[in-house]
Design a protein around this motif. Structure first.
Motif, PDB file in Angstrom:
ATOM      1  N   PRO A  49       0.818  -1.219   0.000  1.00 40.39           N
ATOM      2  CA  PRO A  49       0.000   0.000   0.000  1.00 40.39           C
ATOM      3  C   PRO A  49       0.850   1.266   0.000  1.00 40.39           C
ATOM      4  O   PRO A  49       1.756   1.421   0.810  1.00 40.39           O
ATOM      5  N   GLY A  50       0.569   2.149  -0.965  1.00 38.67           N
ATOM      6  CA  GLY A  50       1.249   3.433  -1.045  1.00 38.67           C
ATOM      7  C   GLY A  50       2.545   3.434  -1.823  1.00 38.67           C
ATOM      8  O   GLY A  50       3.067   4.510  -2.142  1.00 38.67           O
ATOM      9  N   VAL A  91       0.007   8.527  -0.461  1.00 42.56           N
ATOM     10  CA  VAL A  91       0.811   7.643   0.384  1.00 42.56           C
ATOM     11  C   VAL A  91       0.413   7.807   1.847  1.00 42.56           C
ATOM     12  O   VAL A  91       0.155   6.840   2.557  1.00 42.56           O
ATOM     13  N   VAL A  92       0.366   9.061   2.299  1.00 45.37           N
ATOM     14  CA  VAL A  92       0.040   9.336   3.697  1.00 45.37           C
ATOM     15  C   VAL A  92      -1.347   8.810   4.051  1.00 45.37           C
ATOM     16  O   VAL A  92      -1.584   8.332   5.162  1.00 45.37           O
ATOM     17  N   GLY A  93      -2.256   8.848   3.086  1.00 47.85           N
ATOM     18  CA  GLY A  93      -3.611   8.383   3.337  1.00 47.85           C
ATOM     19  C   GLY A  93      -3.844   6.922   3.045  1.00 47.85           C
ATOM     20  O   GLY A  93      -4.964   6.418   3.257  1.00 47.85           O
ATOM     21  N   ALA A  94      -2.816   6.220   2.559  1.00 49.15           N
ATOM     22  CA  ALA A  94      -2.998   4.814   2.184  1.00 49.15           C
ATOM     23  C   ALA A  94      -3.204   3.936   3.418  1.00 49.15           C
ATOM     24  O   ALA A  94      -2.397   3.970   4.352  1.00 49.15           O
ATOM     25  N   LYS A  95      -4.260   3.166   3.421  1.00 46.26           N
ATOM     26  CA  LYS A  95      -4.530   2.260   4.527  1.00 46.26           C
ATOM     27  C   LYS A  95      -3.492   1.145   4.539  1.00 46.26           C
ATOM     28  O   LYS A  95      -3.167   0.561   3.509  1.00 46.26           O
ATOM     29  N   ASP A  96      -2.941   0.875   5.716  1.00 48.16           N
ATOM     30  CA  ASP A  96      -1.966  -0.205   5.919  1.00 48.16           C
ATOM     31  C   ASP A  96      -0.619   0.042   5.246  1.00 48.16           C
ATOM     32  O   ASP A  96       0.174  -0.887   5.070  1.00 48.16           O
ATOM     33  N   LEU A 127       7.420   3.702   5.077  1.00 47.50           N
ATOM     34  CA  LEU A 127       7.060   4.427   3.856  1.00 47.50           C
ATOM     35  C   LEU A 127       6.386   5.738   4.223  1.00 47.50           C
ATOM     36  O   LEU A 127       6.645   6.781   3.615  1.00 47.50           O
ATOM     37  N   GLY A 128       5.531   5.697   5.244  1.00 49.29           N
ATOM     38  CA  GLY A 128       4.828   6.905   5.661  1.00 49.29           C
ATOM     39  C   GLY A 128       5.757   7.985   6.168  1.00 49.29           C
ATOM     40  O   GLY A 128       5.532   9.179   5.918  1.00 49.29           O
ATOM     41  N   LEU A 141       6.040  15.202   1.378  1.00 49.81           N
ATOM     42  CA  LEU A 141       4.808  15.957   1.181  1.00 49.81           C
ATOM     43  C   LEU A 141       4.991  17.382   1.697  1.00 49.81           C
ATOM     44  O   LEU A 141       4.612  18.356   1.031  1.00 49.81           O
ATOM     45  N   ALA A 142       5.589  17.522   2.877  1.00 49.02           N
ATOM     46  CA  ALA A 142       5.838  18.855   3.426  1.00 49.02           C
ATOM     47  C   ALA A 142       6.742  19.663   2.507  1.00 49.02           C
ATOM     48  O   ALA A 142       6.491  20.854   2.236  1.00 49.02           O
TER      49      ALA A 142
END
Length: 263
Positions: free
Chosen positions: A170-171, A197-202, A207-208, A215-216
């Motif tokens: 995921p992501g 990516v940040v919102g990807a479940k699991d 990776l997050g 993202l920032a």
């Protein structure tokens, strides 16, 4: 996780004595840098599980290749090792390039990427990635289990290596799209990708973490390119919330983007 680790250890040998799947005690016992003196380990908990740091410090009369290393564990097993090689910290008569040429000898390179004097070589198997980045006289090596720490594999796939299991993580593909967008200065696309990516479940924790930072940075770059506007200031505010460590730089950017009458 244990079921994934067993074939990885056999298929992609480790580096400097370290193998994916080892526990923290095994890493400390097995790690074999090229060193003059004695380095030290320290262990802390982090969002992924456990982090083990190694430091060979000149002030303690220790000189090593690598001189710094970070080992990340999930469920007690090593899933990523990051080794840093500095010319200033090398033992006499040794260089990062010499040591790594020997360590990588016989390993088939699946892909190679070059950018501004920095060369990265990727060695992969079905489920793990080994990356060596040579940047002048310094270097960085990352050994990662793709399922838990897919960033090196995503970079390798972007450079032409087989993608392995990226589509099942995921992501991971969104991170790859974001990474490409940043390189091409397509900051709207980068923000969308890293948001995914940040919102990807699991999505894996490892990776997050880099996704939130990128993202920032993408939000800040978009704001800087846009110039003073409410939308740009909103981007900076969100970037600051995502990456508190960048607060000073982001506050400077906010001031540059704020009309003088509002300051």
């Amino acid at each position: 996780m244990p079921g994934l680790l067993a074939p990885v250890v056999l298929a992609l040998p480790g580096i400097f004595g370290v193998e994916l799947g080892q526990d923290a005690a095994q890493v400390q016992a097995a790690f074999a840098p090229v060193v003059e003196g004695k380095g030290a380990f320290s262990e802390i908990s982090d969002p992924a599980g456990v982090r083990l740091d190694y430091r060979c410090a000149a002030e303690t009369r220790c000189f090593g290749l690598p001189a710094d290393a970070t080992f990340r564990f999930v469920d007690g097993k090593l899933v990523m090792a990051e080794l840093l090689f500095s010319a200033a910290a090398a033992p006499p008569g040794k260089t990062a390039a010499q040591v790594l040429e020997a360590a990588f000898q016989g390993r088939p390179v699946a892909a190679k990427a070059e950018a501004v004097g920095r060369v990265t070589r990727y060695v992969v198997d079905a489920a793990a990635t080994l990356a060596w980045t040579q940047d002048g006289s310094d270097a960085r090596v990352v050994l990662a289990l793709d399922a838990a720490a897919p960033v090196p594999r995503a970079e390798a796939a972007s450079a032409g290596a087989p993608a392995g299991a990226l589509d099942t993580i995921p992501g991971a593909r969104a991170w790859q799209r974001g990474h490409a967008a940043v390189a091409e200065r397509r900051f709207d696309d980068a923000v969308k990708a890293f948001d995914a990516v940040v919102g990807a479940k699991d999505a894996p924790v490892l990776l997050g973490e880099p996704a939130r930072l990128l993202l920032a940075m993408s939000l800040a770059a978009r704001a800087s390119a846009a110039g003073p506007s409410p939308a740009a200031l909103a981007d900076v505010a969100r970037a600051r919330a995502l990456a508190p460590d960048l607060a000073d730089d982001l506050d400077d950017l906010r001031r540059r983007l704020t009309p003088a009458a509002d300051q």
